[in-house]
Scaffold this motif. Structure first.
Motif, PDB file in Angstrom:
ATOM      1  N   GLN A   1     -25.664  76.781 102.283  1.00 26.10           N
ATOM      2  CA  GLN A   1     -24.413  76.989 103.005  1.00 26.10           C
ATOM      3  C   GLN A   1     -24.362  76.043 104.203  1.00 26.10           C
ATOM      4  N   PHE A   2     -23.183  75.497 104.440  1.00 26.80           N
ATOM      5  CA  PHE A   2     -23.028  74.549 105.545  1.00 26.80           C
ATOM      6  C   PHE A   2     -21.624  74.618 106.095  1.00 26.80           C
ATOM      7  N   THR A   3     -21.443  74.083 107.265  1.00 24.55           N
ATOM      8  CA  THR A   3     -20.128  74.010 107.883  1.00 24.55           C
ATOM      9  C   THR A   3     -19.768  72.555 108.151  1.00 24.55           C
ATOM     10  N   VAL A   4     -18.474  72.288 108.131  1.00 31.09           N
ATOM     11  CA  VAL A   4     -17.926  70.977 108.516  1.00 31.09           C
ATOM     12  C   VAL A   4     -16.651  71.254 109.303  1.00 31.09           C
ATOM     13  N   SER A   5     -16.517  70.677 110.473  1.00 29.17           N
ATOM     14  CA  SER A   5     -15.362  70.963 111.333  1.00 29.17           C
ATOM     15  C   SER A   5     -14.081  70.340 110.804  1.00 29.17           C
ATOM     16  N   SER A   6     -14.172  69.148 110.248  1.00 25.92           N
ATOM     17  CA  SER A   6     -12.979  68.459 109.752  1.00 25.92           C
ATOM     18  C   SER A   6     -12.667  68.929 108.337  1.00 25.92           C
ATOM     19  N   MET A   7     -11.580  68.425 107.803  1.00 27.79           N
ATOM     20  CA  MET A   7     -11.236  68.741 106.421  1.00 27.79           C
ATOM     21  C   MET A   7     -12.295  68.158 105.491  1.00 27.79           C
ATOM     22  N   LEU A   8     -12.802  68.962 104.584  1.00 26.73           N
ATOM     23  CA  LEU A   8     -13.871  68.543 103.688  1.00 26.73           C
ATOM     24  C   LEU A   8     -13.310  67.794 102.490  1.00 26.73           C
ATOM     25  N   ASN A   9     -13.925  66.685 102.165  1.00 25.47           N
ATOM     26  CA  ASN A   9     -13.622  65.981 100.922  1.00 25.47           C
ATOM     27  C   ASN A   9     -14.714  66.340  99.921  1.00 25.47           C
ATOM     28  N   LYS A  10     -14.425  67.281  99.009  1.00 26.42           N
ATOM     29  CA  LYS A  10     -15.447  67.792  98.092  1.00 26.42           C
ATOM     30  C   LYS A  10     -16.014  66.702  97.193  1.00 26.42           C
ATOM     31  N   ASP A  11     -15.215  65.678  96.933  1.00 25.29           N
ATOM     32  CA  ASP A  11     -15.684  64.590  96.066  1.00 25.29           C
ATOM     33  C   ASP A  11     -16.680  63.674  96.771  1.00 25.29           C
ATOM     34  N   LEU A  12     -16.770  63.799  98.090  1.00 18.89           N
ATOM     35  CA  LEU A  12     -17.670  62.932  98.845  1.00 18.89           C
ATOM     36  C   LEU A  12     -18.791  63.731  99.503  1.00 18.89           C
ATOM     37  N   ILE A  13     -19.183  64.820  98.834  1.00 24.36           N
ATOM     38  CA  ILE A  13     -20.347  65.606  99.251  1.00 24.36           C
ATOM     39  C   ILE A  13     -21.498  65.302  98.302  1.00 24.36           C
ATOM     40  N   LYS A  14     -22.674  65.114  98.851  1.00 23.88           N
ATOM     41  CA  LYS A  14     -23.870  65.024  98.028  1.00 23.88           C
ATOM     42  C   LYS A  14     -25.041  65.637  98.785  1.00 23.88           C
ATOM     43  N   VAL A  15     -26.034  66.062  98.030  1.00 21.61           N
ATOM     44  CA  VAL A  15     -27.236  66.638  98.611  1.00 21.61           C
ATOM     45  C   VAL A  15     -28.400  65.742  98.220  1.00 21.61           C
ATOM     46  N   THR A  16     -29.171  65.343  99.212  1.00 25.71           N
ATOM     47  CA  THR A  16     -30.317  64.471  98.953  1.00 25.71           C
ATOM     48  C   THR A  16     -31.592  65.134  99.462  1.00 25.71           C
ATOM     49  N   ILE A  17     -32.700  64.785  98.826  1.00 26.17           N
ATOM     50  CA  ILE A  17     -34.002  65.174  99.346  1.00 26.17           C
ATOM     51  C   ILE A  17     -34.842  63.912  99.511  1.00 26.17           C
ATOM     52  N   VAL A  18     -35.605  63.874 100.604  1.00 25.90           N
ATOM     53  CA  VAL A  18     -36.363  62.675 100.967  1.00 25.90           C
ATOM     54  C   VAL A  18     -37.821  63.051 101.202  1.00 25.90           C
ATOM     55  N   ALA A  19     -38.727  62.341 100.539  1.00 26.42           N
ATOM     56  CA  ALA A  19     -40.154  62.510 100.805  1.00 26.42           C
ATOM     57  C   ALA A  19     -40.525  61.674 102.015  1.00 26.42           C
ATOM     58  N   PRO A  20     -41.098  62.266 103.063  1.00 26.77           N
ATOM     59  CA  PRO A  20     -41.469  61.490 104.256  1.00 26.77           C
ATOM     60  C   PRO A  20     -42.612  60.538 103.941  1.00 26.77           C
ATOM     61  N   SER A  21     -42.519  59.346 104.480  1.00 25.49           N
ATOM     62  CA  SER A  21     -43.456  58.294 104.091  1.00 25.49           C
ATOM     63  C   SER A  21     -44.572  58.102 105.104  1.00 25.49           C
ATOM     64  N   PHE A  22     -45.686  57.563 104.612  1.00 23.51           N
ATOM     65  CA  PHE A  22     -46.746  57.025 105.464  1.00 23.51           C
ATOM     66  C   PHE A  22     -46.481  55.531 105.583  1.00 23.51           C
ATOM     67  N   THR A  23     -46.229  55.068 106.791  1.00 24.99           N
ATOM     68  CA  THR A  23     -45.774  53.693 106.969  1.00 24.99           C
ATOM     69  C   THR A  23     -46.766  52.876 107.783  1.00 24.99           C
ATOM     70  N   THR A  24     -47.122  51.730 107.246  1.00 25.23           N
ATOM     71  CA  THR A  24     -47.919  50.742 107.958  1.00 25.23           C
ATOM     72  C   THR A  24     -47.720  49.382 107.294  1.00 25.23           C
ATOM     73  N   HIS A  25     -47.865  48.331 108.052  1.00 19.96           N
ATOM     74  CA  HIS A  25     -47.836  46.969 107.506  1.00 19.96           C
ATOM     75  C   HIS A  25     -46.623  46.733 106.592  1.00 19.96           C
TER      76      HIS A  25
END
Length: 550
Positions: free
Chosen positions: A466-490
């Motif tokens: 569940q989420f809120t958006v203050s402006s008018m929602l464009n349902k066609d421009l909603i997506k849900v992403t998941i990101v694995a946090p990286s170990f970063t060097t070099h």
């Protein structure tokens, strides 16, 4: 002015572009994004960074730089007779950064972590491997906590081979694979099935080794959707079945043949995985920057050659894969590539001349670039507002849960060196905020109401957000992403991965919405572990919440 002539000219230019062979030089230019100085001195240089699921970032450099600028707590000292700089050292070479409080806590590593590798295990524990000198066979763990009691633990001979400049990746079975390193043409797993388990040969690393230069260290490694590993070193790649120890596919070399791996350091990402619940799932890899053949030897002789200004993009799951080349707005070596929550790629840090290595970089590239993979060729690059701080060799950048990118590091010297050099050792910590964090977009930004952070869920299961958006929602421009946090060097973000989940949006009330998503179907798509989940509306992400796929 004759409008007919102008129209003819435009049509001619358009035709020319349409006939270009897989190599494009058009990009959009803008000046967006915001920089913020978070810490003027964290005590160490941010050579390695990893975000953990308690909202804190582990940062470390190396023990043999000499004394750092931050003391160990409570009178602690590290006693290491094998250390090449300070056998007794009462300063810290690792810190924990609290994002919410903007504070630093010193940590103690026991052996040298210089140019090491790592990734977070399925249970959220950071596993870090190898390094230099007495740290080259070590395995270190850091279990996140919320009471400031946690610190590094070490298994002194946890590795079968020395690992220096290696790459780690989390596997579907919960182990990590550790690949390569200096003069290590092999790979091994951790944890091991038995104490007798050793390393396994990988001839590809011999084949990609340039004599006296290498150009195959910190190989770019990604878990493909079929469970095999895409391994890129120097200027070419293979698809590798690590279970059987066989090469499944050999990919064509990047056009031009120039090296992209350390020390001719470019960077690479696995582009967002989509359609993870239906039909064939494609996977693409993007490799950007690097240095031309011979640049490292030239730099050793004081001649700093211009960096590469190209990116190569390849569908690694295609039956007949081929590289498509694009040209960046700026040449860049030692750049970092960070996947943003909306699926765009931030290219940041680095230099426009030279290579990685002590004193071998020149002309810092201060302006990041956003790469939009879903745009058409010719409109993917967008130049961002510049930093005022050069981020040269030994810099790093990672994504934070609020959508900012944490940026730190830069020490191209054998030791800490703050005076009378072109690029002094840098101990600052900055945040870069992409344009989606502009306050003007606040009413379009989703805010996740439920679940609260860190729900546990399995594969192919329904998750209701569940989420809120203050402006008018464009349902066609909603997506849900998941990101694995990286170990970063070099300039490489190990284990970095973004998946776009299938979803169905419904309206619950005024400005309140519900999105039903299915989690990925298998560990080949998303190995078990912690991921940041974002709701993205018109390319503007919410703050992320942690979920654990178990």
């Amino acid at each position: 002015m004759n409008p007919t002539v102008n129209l003819s000219f435009l049509l001619q230019q358009l035709l020319t572009l349409l006939l270009l062979p897989c190599r494009w030089k058009i990009y959009t230019r803008a000046a967006v994004g915001k920089w913020e100085l978070l810490q003027s001195n964290i005590g160490i240089s941010a050579m390695h960074m990893q975000l953990l699921n308690n909202g804190k970032v582990i940062i470390f450099d190396r023990t043999d730089f000499g004394p750092s600028n931050i003391s160990l707590p409570n009178g602690k000292c590290r006693n290491d007779p094998n250390d090449t700089a300070l056998p007794i050292d009462c300063t810290a070479h690792s810190v924990e950064y609290d994002i919410a409080l903007n504070t630093i806590r010193p940590l103690m590593v026991l052996t040298d972590v210089w140019c090491s590798s790592g990734a977070v295990m399925s249970d959220g524990v950071l596993l870090q491997t190898g390094g230099f000198n007495d740290g080259e066979h070590a395995v270190r763990t850091y279990k996140p906590c919320n009471d400031n009691s946690c610190d590094w633990q070490e298994i002194k001979n946890g590795l079968a081979q020395r690992r220096w400049y290696a790459t780690n990746h989390l596997l579907p079975d919960g182990r990590q694979i550790v690949i390569g390193g200096r003069r290590q043409f092999n790979y091994e797993f951790y944890p091991k099935k038995s104490s007798a388990e050793k390393a396994y040969n990988l001839p590809f690393l011999v084949q990609t080794n340039d004599p006296r230069i290498e150009n195959n260290l910190y190989p770019f490694v990604f878990l493909n959707v079929d469970g095999n590993l895409f391994i890129f070193a120097n200027n070419r790649a293979i698809l590798f079945d690590y279970m059987k120890g066989v090469v499944v596919r050999t990919y064509p070399a990047v056009p031009g043949g120039d090296p992209r791996s350390y020390p001719s350091t470019g960077s690479a990402v696995l582009l967002p995985l989509k359609n993870v619940h239906g039909g064939a799932i494609g996977a693409e890899v993007l490799v950007c920057g690097g240095a031309p053949k011979g640049a490292y030897i030239n730099a050793q002789n004081g001649n700093f050659v211009g960096a590469l200004n190209t990116c190569g993009r390849i569908h690694i799951t295609d039956s007949n894969p081929a590289w498509v080349m694009e040209t960046m707005p700026q040449a860049r070596v030692m750049g970092d590539m960070v996947i943003l929550p909306n699926g765009d790629v931030l290219i940041i840090n680095g230099a426009s001349k030279g290579t990685a290595g002590w004193e071998f970089g020149r002309d810092p590239v201060l302006s990041p670039v956003i790469y939009r993979p879903d745009n058409g060729i010719g409109s993917r690059f967008e130049v961002q507002n510049p930093s005022t701080t050069p981020r040269m060799y030994h810099s790093s950048a990672i994504l934070l849960y609020d959508g900012r990118v944490l940026v730190g590091g830069s020490n191209p010297h054998t030791y800490y060196n703050f005076t009378r050099v072109s690029f002094p050792t840098d101990l600052t910590l900055e945040a870069f905020s992409p344009s989606y964090l502009n306050p003007n977009y606040a009413n379009m930004r989703p805010r996740i109401v439920s679940p609260v952070s860190q729900p546990t869920i399995g594969y192919g299961q329904l998750l209701v957000v569940q989420f809120t958006v203050s402006s008018m929602l464009n349902k066609d421009l909603i997506k849900v992403t998941i990101v694995a946090p990286s170990f970063t060097t070099h300039s490489f973000s190990m284990n970095q991965r973004l998946l776009v989940l299938s979803q169905n949006v419904t309206v619950l009330g005024k400005s309140t919405y519900q999105v039903r998503v299915l989690t990925p179907g298998s560990g080949n798509l998303a190995p078990r572990g912690y991921y940041l989940l974002f709701v993205v509306h018109e390319d503007i992400p919410s703050d992320g919440i942690w979920i654990q796929i178990k």
